[in-house]
Write a protein that holds these residues in place. Structure first.
Motif, PDB file in Angstrom:
ATOM      1  N   THR A 555       0.831  -1.218   0.000  1.00 11.37           N
ATOM      2  CA  THR A 555       0.000   0.000   0.000  1.00 11.37           C
ATOM      3  C   THR A 555       0.860   1.260   0.000  1.00 11.37           C
ATOM      4  O   THR A 555       0.415   2.314  -0.419  1.00 11.37           O
ATOM      5  N   ARG A 556       2.127   1.121   0.447  1.00  8.58           N
ATOM      6  CA  ARG A 556       2.986   2.304   0.459  1.00  8.58           C
ATOM      7  C   ARG A 556       3.326   2.790  -0.948  1.00  8.58           C
ATOM      8  O   ARG A 556       3.814   3.883  -1.143  1.00  8.58           O
ATOM      9  N   LEU A 557       3.073   1.927  -1.938  1.00  8.06           N
ATOM     10  CA  LEU A 557       3.294   2.367  -3.318  1.00  8.06           C
ATOM     11  C   LEU A 557       2.162   3.291  -3.778  1.00  8.06           C
ATOM     12  O   LEU A 557       2.254   3.927  -4.819  1.00  8.06           O
ATOM     13  N   GLN A 558       1.110   3.338  -3.004  1.00  9.44           N
ATOM     14  CA  GLN A 558      -0.057   4.175  -3.283  1.00  9.44           C
ATOM     15  C   GLN A 558      -0.571   4.016  -4.714  1.00  9.44           C
ATOM     16  O   GLN A 558      -0.910   4.978  -5.386  1.00  9.44           O
ATOM     17  N   GLY A 559      -0.544   2.781  -5.166  1.00  6.72           N
ATOM     18  CA  GLY A 559      -1.079   2.495  -6.500  1.00  6.72           C
ATOM     19  C   GLY A 559      -0.147   2.899  -7.635  1.00  6.72           C
ATOM     20  O   GLY A 559      -0.488   2.717  -8.798  1.00  6.72           O
ATOM     21  N   ASN A 560       1.037   3.430  -7.311  1.00  2.00           N
ATOM     22  CA  ASN A 560       1.956   3.823  -8.380  1.00  2.00           C
ATOM     23  C   ASN A 560       2.836   2.661  -8.812  1.00  2.00           C
ATOM     24  O   ASN A 560       3.939   2.490  -8.317  1.00  2.00           O
ATOM     25  N   TYR A 561       2.308   1.847  -9.685  1.00  2.00           N
ATOM     26  CA  TYR A 561       3.125   0.768 -10.242  1.00  2.00           C
ATOM     27  C   TYR A 561       2.562   0.393 -11.604  1.00  2.00           C
ATOM     28  O   TYR A 561       1.414   0.698 -11.930  1.00  2.00           O
ATOM     29  N   ASN A 562       3.416  -0.231 -12.382  1.00  2.00           N
ATOM     30  CA  ASN A 562       3.032  -0.728 -13.689  1.00  2.00           C
ATOM     31  C   ASN A 562       2.227  -2.015 -13.483  1.00  2.00           C
ATOM     32  O   ASN A 562       2.736  -2.993 -12.934  1.00  2.00           O
ATOM     33  N   ILE A 563       0.955  -1.994 -13.910  1.00  2.00           N
ATOM     34  CA  ILE A 563       0.068  -3.109 -13.595  1.00  2.00           C
ATOM     35  C   ILE A 563       0.559  -4.427 -14.194  1.00  2.00           C
ATOM     36  O   ILE A 563       0.538  -5.476 -13.541  1.00  2.00           O
ATOM     37  N   ASP A 564       1.070  -4.378 -15.428  1.00  2.00           N
ATOM     38  CA  ASP A 564       1.541  -5.612 -16.062  1.00  2.00           C
ATOM     39  C   ASP A 564       2.693  -6.217 -15.260  1.00  2.00           C
ATOM     40  O   ASP A 564       2.728  -7.411 -14.977  1.00  2.00           O
ATOM     41  N   GLU A 565       3.642  -5.332 -14.895  1.00  2.00           N
ATOM     42  CA  GLU A 565       4.799  -5.828 -14.134  1.00  2.00           C
ATOM     43  C   GLU A 565       4.363  -6.372 -12.783  1.00  2.00           C
ATOM     44  O   GLU A 565       4.858  -7.405 -12.324  1.00  2.00           O
ATOM     45  N   ALA A 566       3.428  -5.669 -12.141  1.00  2.00           N
ATOM     46  CA  ALA A 566       2.967  -6.110 -10.829  1.00  2.00           C
ATOM     47  C   ALA A 566       2.322  -7.489 -10.940  1.00  2.00           C
ATOM     48  O   ALA A 566       2.571  -8.374 -10.104  1.00  2.00           O
ATOM     49  N   CYS A 567       1.512  -7.687 -11.998  1.00  2.00           N
ATOM     50  CA  CYS A 567       0.872  -9.006 -12.174  1.00  2.00           C
ATOM     51  C   CYS A 567       1.914 -10.076 -12.409  1.00  2.00           C
ATOM     52  O   CYS A 567       1.834 -11.174 -11.853  1.00  2.00           O
ATOM     53  N   ILE A 568       2.919  -9.752 -13.250  1.00  2.00           N
ATOM     54  CA  ILE A 568       3.978 -10.735 -13.495  1.00  2.00           C
ATOM     55  C   ILE A 568       4.657 -11.090 -12.181  1.00  2.00           C
ATOM     56  O   ILE A 568       4.866 -12.253 -11.851  1.00  2.00           O
ATOM     57  N   ALA A 569       4.998 -10.040 -11.403  1.00  2.00           N
ATOM     58  CA  ALA A 569       5.722 -10.280 -10.150  1.00  2.00           C
ATOM     59  C   ALA A 569       4.903 -11.181  -9.216  1.00  2.00           C
ATOM     60  O   ALA A 569       5.420 -12.168  -8.694  1.00  2.00           O
ATOM     61  N   LEU A 570       3.632 -10.863  -9.042  1.00  2.00           N
ATOM     62  CA  LEU A 570       2.826 -11.630  -8.093  1.00  2.00           C
ATOM     63  C   LEU A 570       2.600 -13.062  -8.575  1.00  2.00           C
ATOM     64  O   LEU A 570       2.760 -14.022  -7.823  1.00  2.00           O
ATOM     65  N   LYS A 571       2.229 -13.173  -9.852  1.00  2.00           N
ATOM     66  CA  LYS A 571       1.951 -14.536 -10.356  1.00  2.00           C
ATOM     67  C   LYS A 571       3.221 -15.369 -10.410  1.00  2.00           C
ATOM     68  O   LYS A 571       3.226 -16.555 -10.076  1.00  2.00           O
ATOM     69  N   LEU A 572       4.322 -14.718 -10.830  1.00  2.00           N
ATOM     70  CA  LEU A 572       5.576 -15.450 -10.880  1.00  2.00           C
ATOM     71  C   LEU A 572       6.003 -15.854  -9.465  1.00  2.00           C
ATOM     72  O   LEU A 572       6.547 -16.940  -9.255  1.00  2.00           O
ATOM     73  N   GLY A 573       5.737 -14.974  -8.521  1.00  2.00           N
ATOM     74  CA  GLY A 573       6.041 -15.289  -7.123  1.00  2.00           C
ATOM     75  C   GLY A 573       5.310 -16.553  -6.695  1.00  2.00           C
ATOM     76  O   GLY A 573       5.884 -17.438  -6.056  1.00  2.00           O
ATOM     77  N   LEU A 574       4.031 -16.651  -7.102  1.00  2.00           N
ATOM     78  CA  LEU A 574       3.256 -17.851  -6.754  1.00  2.00           C
ATOM     79  C   LEU A 574       3.796 -19.080  -7.475  1.00  2.00           C
ATOM     80  O   LEU A 574       3.948 -20.148  -6.888  1.00  2.00           O
ATOM     81  N   LEU A 575       4.105 -18.887  -8.761  1.00  2.00           N
ATOM     82  CA  LEU A 575       4.585 -20.032  -9.545  1.00  2.00           C
ATOM     83  C   LEU A 575       5.904 -20.566  -8.969  1.00  2.00           C
ATOM     84  O   LEU A 575       6.096 -21.769  -8.835  1.00  2.00           O
ATOM     85  N   CYS A 576       6.798 -19.635  -8.640  1.00  6.60           N
ATOM     86  CA  CYS A 576       8.104 -20.048  -8.111  1.00  6.60           C
ATOM     87  C   CYS A 576       7.970 -20.717  -6.747  1.00  6.60           C
ATOM     88  O   CYS A 576       8.726 -21.618  -6.418  1.00  6.60           O
ATOM     89  N   SER A 577       7.019 -20.240  -5.951  1.00  3.54           N
ATOM     90  CA  SER A 577       6.905 -20.828  -4.612  1.00  3.54           C
ATOM     91  C   SER A 577       5.874 -21.947  -4.614  1.00  3.54           C
ATOM     92  O   SER A 577       5.295 -22.276  -3.580  1.00  3.54           O
ATOM     93  N   HIS A 578       5.649 -22.501  -5.775  1.00  6.92           N
ATOM     94  CA  HIS A 578       4.759 -23.649  -5.873  1.00  6.92           C
ATOM     95  C   HIS A 578       5.318 -24.784  -5.019  1.00  6.92           C
ATOM     96  O   HIS A 578       6.507 -25.060  -5.058  1.00  6.92           O
TER      97      HIS A 578
END
Ligand SMILES: Nc1ncnc2c1ncn2[C@@H]1O[C@H](COP(=O)(O)OP(=O)(O)OP(=O)(O)O)[C@@H](O)[C@H]1O
Ligand SMILES: *[C@@H]1O[C@H](CO)[C@@H](O)[C@H](O)[C@H]1NC(C)=O
Ligand SMILES: *[C@@H]1O[C@H](CO)[C@@H](O)[C@H](O)[C@H]1NC(C)=O
Ligand SMILES: *[C@@H]1O[C@H](CO)[C@@H](O)[C@H](O)[C@H]1NC(C)=O
Ligand SMILES: *[C@@H]1O[C@H](CO)[C@@H](O)[C@H](O)[C@H]1NC(C)=O
Ligand SMILES: *[C@@H]1O[C@H](CO)[C@@H](O)[C@H](O)[C@H]1NC(C)=O
Ligand SMILES: *[C@@H]1O[C@H](CO)[C@@H](O)[C@H](O)[C@H]1NC(C)=O
Ligand SMILES: *[C@@H]1O[C@H](CO)[C@@H](O)[C@H](O)[C@H]1NC(C)=O
Ligand SMILES: *[C@@H]1O[C@H](CO)[C@@H](O)[C@H](O)[C@H]1NC(C)=O
Ligand SMILES: *[C@@H]1O[C@H](CO)[C@@H](O)[C@H](O)[C@H]1NC(C)=O
Ligand SMILES: *[C@@H]1O[C@H](CO)[C@@H](O)[C@H](O)[C@H]1NC(C)=O
Length: 640
Positions: A555-578
């Motif tokens: 939340t400290r990013l206050q919504g300032n992020y690239n949505i595509d990159e954020a999705c990649i980061a989160l989904k990849l995070g899940l995939l890697c920690s499968h």
């Protein structure tokens, strides 16, 4: 025009013509007996000292120095072949202290005089970790190598090698020469036994390159030390610079050139050994013996070969001002970390004091420290070396000005917080570092403890991975947030808990958790006020199922992020920690996903429907059972 003017004009024309042919023609010859007043191009630590010696390096850590003939020479002929040439020079290497050596030096022929992107240390100031081995280097080097680097398959720490485009020599041999009559080989020490003369000859018809060495003053031995057949017409560009390159690492030496001669299509002019500058006297070693008595260290015979990686306790003591609390930068599971500035070199270092039980495999561990010290990558914290005392090991690392990532993520006083582009770069940096460890170095290195506190940020905000290998020697013991398996709770791959065997895929798991941590700005496991555990992965999976994945972003990013990159980061995070190792990508794929070169596979709910429990108390016994139940039906869909 009067006749005198005409003659003058003619003379002028003649001189111009002569100097042109002596610098650019195919009969170029030159000779320096001592370098006083010589017109050489120099960079880095290289300089001509008053006695006339060309000094390439001195007592400075991790430096490099180059010195060239000022103009490029024309090796290429109009019919596409490289001319024959002949080089001779005299050099001397002096060690700064007893038995301490720099990395050595090389004579080279290269298309450029700009070596700004070359690395020092084992790269000898010639190449770096990305261009080593590349045909586009157009490089011939004759190395005089005084440190054995396993990744370049060095045969020993006192050899001569012929290198073509790579620091893995085409041919190398222990320094020495063959007796003309008996053929018997005599060893020569490159360091400290006085000046050595070298002859290098290339013949365009046979394409043979010969390298011969002998102590200065001895006639040139007939049988060369090295002899390689390789058509240099396929290596050189038309114009090449010739000169010397040298580098030091965490240990230093003085590399001097006393004389140098060159002939194209001709033998190199003969060097008169009686007219050369003298090498300085080697430093006295008595002092060192006294020092060793004052600052007791443990040094055993088997450590001799690790000389260059050994630090004197006294130097570390002085560097950290006696390990005072003013210099303390952090305390980790292994011990305290101090900031220090090494005497002489002024190099900033982080010194980690680790206590160890002498029964544990210290010999193997030191071998590993030394081997890890050879790793060099912009996303790896360089380990310079070590020092040993009774029950205490000191590890010396490159100092990272901006500290560890966890401080940036969780120190809420630190404002502003890291923005998204900084975070995404940190993620990519660590992925590159891990890929290097897993696939790009000589041997596979498993980090075992990827986590935010082991990610350090240097002064230009590059992220570097630190602290690997340690978990093997040291029992984390009393430390609360670590286990006696290896690694840290919250980052431990479930199969690792089960089998105890770390793999590259268990590192990928840790990387996945780290990825989520950076994106969400939250620790992998939080203990809330009621004492129950909040597990970051579970929470992200939950939100993803609910279709509110982006709500997990910090939340400290206050919504300032690239949505595509954020999705990649989160989904990849899940995939890697499968939880199922085979469902995780390898680090090369991870980088492709992060770079957007390859699209992330669609994640299916089924992948994460195994109901894994991250409950700290239960995980050890239950995780593996949970996987085996679901492994069979999930196997295929997990991999796609
Ligand atoms: N090379 C370095 N440069 C600057 N600071 C460092 C360096 N290495 C460690 N530190 C600081 O010292 C702290 C402790 O580091 P250390 O690696 O010992 O412990 P840790 O990573 O927090 O935990 P663990 O020992 O369980 O891995 C780090 O958090 C960091 O702030
Ligand atoms: C040194 O050599 C370079 C290249 O040949 C030349 O341009 C320069 O003028 C020379 N300098 C001196 C001082 O002779
Ligand atoms: C090298 O020089 C020769 C003749 O001077 C020319 O024909 C050739 O194209 C040059 N090669 C390169 C790569 O510049
Ligand atoms: C190439 O040219 C040089 C001189 O220009 C000559 O000496 C040599 O024999 C030629 N080589 C070949 C292979 O033709
Ligand atoms: C050397 O090359 C680097 C890029 O690799 C460049 O930034 C630098 O300006 C060059 N230096 C000179 C003197 O040309
Ligand atoms: C290695 O050197 C090449 C040029 O020789 C340069 O393009 C590249 O950026 C360098 N790589 C690193 C990591 O410095
Ligand atoms: C350097 O290049 C050579 C030749 O391509 C390769 O075999 C070797 O593995 C490389 N070494 C390192 C450490 O990159
Ligand atoms: C020369 O040195 C090498 C490496 O130290 C050693 O293996 C070899 O036996 C030595 N040879 C002689 C003749 O001393
Ligand atoms: C290289 O050495 C071999 C063996 O002594 C000799 O036959 C050959 O002529 C030498 N070649 C050069 C270019 O010196
Ligand atoms: C070396 O390579 C060049 C260019 O490929 C070729 O013209 C020449 O004939 C080769 N020399 C020998 C001796 O094979
Ligand atoms: C990183 O370190 C540099 C140099 O010490 C400093 O100027 C900069 O403010 C630091 N950046 C952050 C985000 O702390």
């Amino acid at each position: 025009m009067s006749s005198t003017k005409l003659i003058l004009f003619f003379l002028l024309f003649l001189t111009l013509n002569l100097s042109a042919s002596s610098t650019g023609g195919d009969h170029e010859r030159f000779m320096y007996a001592g370098f006083t007043g010589a017109n050489l191009t120099m960079d880095g630590s290289a300089k001509i000292i008053p006695s006339g010696l060309l000094a390439l390096t001195k007592d400075t850590f991790r430096t490099q120095g180059h010195s060239f003939h000022p103009a490029p020479l024309r090796f290429g002929q109009s019919n596409g072949t490289v001319t024959s040439f002949s080089v001779s020079f005299v050099f001397g290497i002096l060690s700064s202290f007893d038995n301490i050596r720099g990395h050595g030096f090389a004579f080279f022929i290269a298309p450029t005089n700009n070596f700004s992107s070359a690395f020092p240390i084992q790269f000898l100031g010639l190449l770096n970790d990305t261009n080593n081995g590349s045909l586009s280097n157009h490089l011939l080097a004759i190395e005089f190598d005084t440190i054995q680097n396993d990744e370049f398959r060095d045969i020993d720490n006192n050899h001569v090698g012929i290198d073509i485009n790579s620091l893995n020599s085409v041919q190398s041999y222990h320094a020495g020469f063959y007796n003309d009559k008996s053929g018997i080989f005599t060893n020569l020490s490159l360091i400290g036994e006085g000046p050595i003369q070298v002859w290098i000859d290339y013949d365009r018809y046979t394409t043979l390159t010969n390298v011969t060495i002998a102590p200065l003053g001895m006639a040139r031995p007939i049988r060369p030390l090295l002899s390689v057949t390789h058509n240099l017409s396929t290596v050189f560009t038309n114009q090449s610079y010739i000169g010397f390159s040298s580098s030091t690492g965490l240990s230093t030496a003085h590399h001097y050139v006393l004389a140098w001669s060159f002939g194209m299509n001709n033998p190199a002019p003969i060097i008169d050994s009686t007219k050369l500058p003298r090498l300085p006297e080697p430093p006295n070693s008595v002092l060192l013996v006294r020092r060793q008595l004052m600052y007791k260290e443990v040094r055993e015979d088997w450590e001799v070969e690790y000389g260059p990686r050994r630090f004197a306790y006294q130097d570390l003591y002085r560097a950290t001002r006696g390990f005072k609390n003013n210099n303390l930068v952090g305390i980790g599971g292994f011990g305290k970390v101090y900031k220090g500035v090494l005497p002489i070199s002024k190099l900033q270092v982080a010194v980690k004091r680790v206590s160890y039980d002498s029964k544990q495999g210290i010999k193997e561990f030191i071998a590993e420290v030394v081997s890890i010290g050879n790793l060099q990558h912009r996303n790896i914290v360089q380990l310079f070396g070590y020092c040993r005392r009774k029950n205490e090991l000191l590890l010396v690392y490159d100092y990272m000005e901006n500290g560890s990532l966890d401080k940036h993520l969780y120190n809420f006083q630190r404002q502003p917080t890291l923005d998204w582009s900084q975070r995404f770069k940190i993620i990519k940096d660590i992925a590159s570092g891990l890929l290097y460890l897993h696939e790009e170095w000589d041997k596979v290195v498993i980090h075992r403890d990827v986590k935010a506190s082991n990610v350090l940020i240097d002064k230009v905000m590059n992220a570097r991975l630190g602290d690997f290998g340690l978990s093997r020697l040291c029992d984390h013991g009393s430390d609360l947030h670590t286990t006696n398996v290896v690694g840290t709770i919250g980052y431990l791959a479930p199969e690792l808990v089960h089998t105890g065997k770390a793999t590259t895929l268990s590192d990928v798991f840790g990387f996945g958790i780290f990825l989520l941590e950076v994106a969400c700005g939250q620790k992998p496991i939080k203990i809330n006020s009621e004492g129950s555990h909040l597990v970051l992965v579970d929470w992200v999976v939950e939100n993803w199922h609910k279709g509110s994945l982006l709500d997990t972003m910090d939340t400290r990013l206050q919504g300032n992020y690239n949505i595509d990159e954020a999705c990649i980061a989160l989904k990849l995070g899940l995939l890697c920690s499968h939880p199922f190792p085979n469902a995780r990508p390898n680090m090369r794929q991870v980088l492709q996903y992060l770079d957007g070169d390859v699209k992330l596979p669609e994640l299916h709910r089924a992948h994460f429907s195994y109901g894994i429990s991250f409950d700290v108390e239960r995980r050890n016994s239950q995780c593996s059972a949970a996987f085996s139940i679901h492994a069979e039906d999930d196997l295929d869909s997990c991999i796609n």
